[in-house]
Enzyme design. Structure first.
Site, PDB file in Angstrom:
ATOM      1  N   GLY A  10       0.825  -1.221   0.000  1.00 29.57           N
ATOM      2  CA  GLY A  10       0.000   0.000   0.000  1.00 29.57           C
ATOM      3  C   GLY A  10       0.846   1.252   0.000  1.00 29.57           C
ATOM      4  CG  MET A  14      -0.526   7.666   6.218  1.00 26.27           C
ATOM      5  SD  MET A  14       0.438   8.690   7.354  1.00 26.27           S
ATOM      6  CE  MET A  14       0.517   7.640   8.802  1.00 26.27           C
ATOM      7  CG  ASN A  33       0.251   0.546  -4.706  1.00 25.32           C
ATOM      8  OD1 ASN A  33      -0.096   0.825  -3.562  1.00 25.32           O
ATOM      9  ND2 ASN A  33      -0.359   1.037  -5.773  1.00 25.32           N
ATOM     10  CB  ALA A  78      -9.222   1.463   8.565  1.00 24.25           C
ATOM     11  N   GLY A 132       0.896  11.402  11.653  1.00 24.28           N
ATOM     12  CA  GLY A 132       0.519  11.910  10.331  1.00 24.28           C
ATOM     13  C   GLY A 132       1.587  11.584   9.298  1.00 24.28           C
ATOM     14  CG  HIS A 187      -2.752   8.994  20.179  1.00 27.87           C
ATOM     15  ND1 HIS A 187      -3.239   9.530  19.002  1.00 27.87           N
ATOM     16  CD2 HIS A 187      -1.621   9.690  20.451  1.00 27.87           C
ATOM     17  CE1 HIS A 187      -2.429  10.483  18.580  1.00 27.87           C
ATOM     18  NE2 HIS A 187      -1.436  10.602  19.439  1.00 27.87           N
ATOM     19  CG  ASN A 188      -6.538   8.758  16.859  1.00 28.42           C
ATOM     20  OD1 ASN A 188      -5.351   8.778  17.143  1.00 28.42           O
ATOM     21  ND2 ASN A 188      -6.954   8.573  15.630  1.00 28.42           N
ATOM     22  CD  GLU A 191      -5.468  13.254  16.827  1.00 22.83           C
ATOM     23  OE1 GLU A 191      -4.527  12.452  16.910  1.00 22.83           O
ATOM     24  OE2 GLU A 191      -6.182  13.343  15.802  1.00 22.83           O
ATOM     25  CE  LYS A 262      -9.264   9.603   8.384  1.00 24.25           C
ATOM     26  NZ  LYS A 262      -8.921  11.028   8.425  1.00 24.25           N
ATOM     27  NE  ARG A 289     -12.979  16.265  15.925  1.00 19.21           N
ATOM     28  CZ  ARG A 289     -11.876  15.725  15.447  1.00 19.21           C
ATOM     29  NH1 ARG A 289     -11.926  14.944  14.383  1.00 19.21           N
ATOM     30  NH2 ARG A 289     -10.708  15.928  16.015  1.00 19.21           N
ATOM     31  NE  ARG A 447     -31.407   2.127  39.182  1.00 20.79           N
ATOM     32  CZ  ARG A 447     -30.906   1.087  39.824  1.00 20.79           C
ATOM     33  NH1 ARG A 447     -30.462   1.229  41.061  1.00 20.79           N
ATOM     34  NH2 ARG A 447     -30.862  -0.093  39.257  1.00 20.79           N
TER      35      ARG A 447
HETATM   36  C1  6PG Z   1      -2.446  10.427  14.221  1.00 17.83           C
HETATM   37  C2  6PG Z   1      -3.796  10.944  13.840  1.00 17.83           C
HETATM   38  C3  6PG Z   1      -4.261  10.215  12.643  1.00 17.83           C
HETATM   39  C4  6PG Z   1      -5.352  10.915  11.894  1.00 17.83           C
HETATM   40  C5  6PG Z   1      -6.700  10.620  12.394  1.00 17.83           C
HETATM   41  C6  6PG Z   1      -7.576  11.808  12.521  1.00 17.83           C
HETATM   42  O1  6PG Z   1      -2.333   9.976  15.345  1.00 17.83           O
HETATM   43  O2  6PG Z   1      -1.532  10.492  13.394  1.00 17.83           O
HETATM   44  O3  6PG Z   1      -4.718  10.780  14.868  1.00 17.83           O
HETATM   45  O4  6PG Z   1      -4.577   8.926  13.056  1.00 17.83           O
HETATM   46  O5  6PG Z   1      -5.146  12.248  11.755  1.00 17.83           O
HETATM   47  O6  6PG Z   1      -7.212   9.721  11.444  1.00 17.83           O
HETATM   48  O7  6PG Z   1      -8.844  11.358  12.724  1.00 17.83           O
HETATM   49  P1  6PG Z   1     -10.142  12.150  12.325  1.00 17.83           P
HETATM   50  O8  6PG Z   1     -10.176  12.211  10.836  1.00 17.83           O
HETATM   51  O9  6PG Z   1     -11.212  11.304  12.913  1.00 17.83           O
HETATM   52  O10 6PG Z   1     -10.007  13.511  12.924  1.00 17.83           O
END
Ligand code: 6PG
Length: 475
Positions: A10, A14, A33, A78, A132, A187-188, A191, A262, A289, A447
């Site tokens: 792929g 990335m 690829n 994914a 990223g 982590h996300n 974020e 996402k 969001r 309750r």
């Molecule tokens: C990272 C980011 C990466 C990406 C996400 C953003 O750790 O490098 O989190 O995974 O930017 O996919 O997610 P959203 O599109 O849901 O904001």
């Protein structure tokens, strides 16, 4: 010809960047690829690094180019495509070979894929990669889940390509099957909370104090030199300072206020809810969001209800210092919640997740990287059994110091009609967490009233229903 240490399927941005990073650190890599034209284009752009890259036109050639047991990174969209790719690859592999999904997978899919390969002699690694495109090229933070044996096979390559914090590689084996992807998901989630809270502070400055994008950018720039120092604050300054080449106006003012997502934020919240662990700041960020994307509805509502125009007035304190400290306090809550969710999952799935190591490998390379994570590393190292980050000695001091600012900022924002869902959630999380006696006694009574669910008494006596009389459930 010398065999490659690792393979990658792929060559999107990335995958291409990760391959160049792997080659640059002295590892030989085979790449494949779906379309060979893309592989050729990639090779043409690889410059000197092309010497260490083996471009493959067929899967047979690709597999034969890698030293067994073969680690193969799958870096594609994914979901379903990963399953399809695994199906295609499987017949060509041999005992011990390792398929590695480096995308943002739902950890439940990772567990399923791991189980699918379990009795085949092949194995699977779910690998969270953060940072990223730049991170992939020059040093990401890498979260690995799989067998310890498969980790040993990939450890040298992954260590060589990962980001480094004071020479410590930001990669670790975190546990079996879905552990790595779960940690990446959280982590996300963090974020999302971090970004939302920054956006709320920006909203206060823009709408409550009438500051321009560049004025706000300058402020974030100075905050980046202090306790908020982090990649997200750094890029916020850069974003706010940039001008739109078309109109000459601040770029940020020309961008539609609809945030994309996402799925990883949503998964964090779903898993937290499944385990009954409060992650209110992350939940607020995900919901914010979603609300942001309802642009048309918001436009109608603004016409109907009007926009609150009151100015943001702080009761005492220095506005900039208070905003900075408020953001810091809220950030502590978001991280405390994220780590609490991981701790819950560690128990739920018997992963034995190493909290200090997770904080450690997030200090560089990933999107939430910061000095702050070094403090979290130290707090969890010194207090491995802490129930929550905020009760560790170092963080309890920080919370006490910053909480009054968060309270003033949230109060003033609420009074002015400025939405601050994540900041407010963080504040109420602290307030509820430190309340030894909350108000859930009333919920228990209700309750019991309508459903005879019973309750525990404060005096420990063995009488578990209330004297509700007629209209109450009979028991
Ligand atoms: C990272 C980011 C990466 C990406 C996400 C953003 O750790 O490098 O989190 O995974 O930017 O996919 O997610 P959203 O599109 O849901 O904001």
């Amino acid at each position: 010809m010398q065999q490659a240490e690792i393979g990658l399927i792929g060559l999107g941005v990335m995958g291409a960047n990760l391959s160049l990073n792997i080659a640059e650190k002295g590892n030989r890599i085979a790449v494949f690829n779906r379309t060979f034209a893309r592989t050729q284009e990639f090779m043409a752009e690889a410059g000197d690094l092309a010497d260490r890259i083996v471009p493959c036109e067929t899967i047979e050639q690709f597999v034969a180019s890698i030293r067994p047991p073969r680690p193969i990174i799958i870096m594609i969209k994914a979901g379903e495509p990963v399953d399809q790719q695994m199906e295609l690859l499987k017949p060509y592999l041999e005992k011990g070979d390792i398929m590695i999904d480096a995308g943002n997978a739902n950890f439940r899919d990772t567990v399923r894929r791991f189980d699918w390969l379990k009795d085949t002699g092949l194995t699977f690694i779910g690998m969270g990669v953060s940072g990223g495109e730049e991170g992939a090229r020059h040093g990401p933070s890498i979260m690995v889940g799989g067998t310890e044996e498969s980790w040993k096979r990939v450890e040298p390559v992954l260590t060589s390509i990962s980001a480094k914090f004071n020479n410590d590689p930001c990669v670790a084996w975190l546990g079996p099957d879905g552990a790595g992807h779960f940690v990446k998901t959280i982590h996300n989630g963090i974020e999302y909370a971090d970004m939302q809270m920054i956006a709320e502070i920006y909203g206060i400055l823009r709408d409550g104090l009438g500051r321009s994008a560049t004025e706000i950018g300058t402020m974030f720039g100075s905050w980046n030199k202090g306790r908020l120092n982090s990649y997200l604050i750094e890029i916020t300054e850069k974003v706010l300072m940039a001008a739109d080449p078309e109109s000459g106006k601040p770029m940020v003012d020309m961008i539609l206020d609809k945030a994309g997502q996402k799925g990883t934020g949503k998964w964090s919240v779903i898993e937290a809810q499944q385990m009954g662990i409060p992650a209110t700041a992350i939940e607020a960020a995900v919901a914010a969001r979603s609300l942001s994307s309802m642009k048309a509805e918001r436009e109608v509502a603004e016409k109907m209800f009007g926009k609150e125009t009151a100015r943001f007035e702080l009761a005492g304190g220095n506005v900039e210092a208070d905003l900075e400290l408020a953001l810091f306090a809220a950030k502590i809550a978001a991280y405390a919640q994220g780590f609490a969710v991981m701790s819950g999952a560690s128990e739920e799935f018997s992963w034995n997740l190493p909290m200090p190591t997770i904080a450690k490998i997030w200090r560089a390379g990933c999107i939430i990287r910061s000095q702050f994570l070094d403090e979290i590393t130290r707090a969890f190292t010194a207090n491995p059994d802490a129930a929550n980050l905020i009760v560790t000695p170092a963080f309890s001091v920080m919370v006490k110091e910053s909480l009054p600012s968060l309270r003033r900022v949230v109060a003033a924002a609420v009074t002015a009609g400025l939405p601050v869902p994540a900041l407010a959630s963080a504040l109420t999380y602290f307030d509820a967490y430190r309340q030894a006696r909350g108000s859930a006694n009333l919920i228990q009574a209700q309750r019991d009233f309508f459903g005879a669910h019973g309750f525990d008494r404060i005096d420990g006596k063995d009488f578990h229903h209330g004297p509700w009389g007629s209209g109450a459930a009979t028991f």
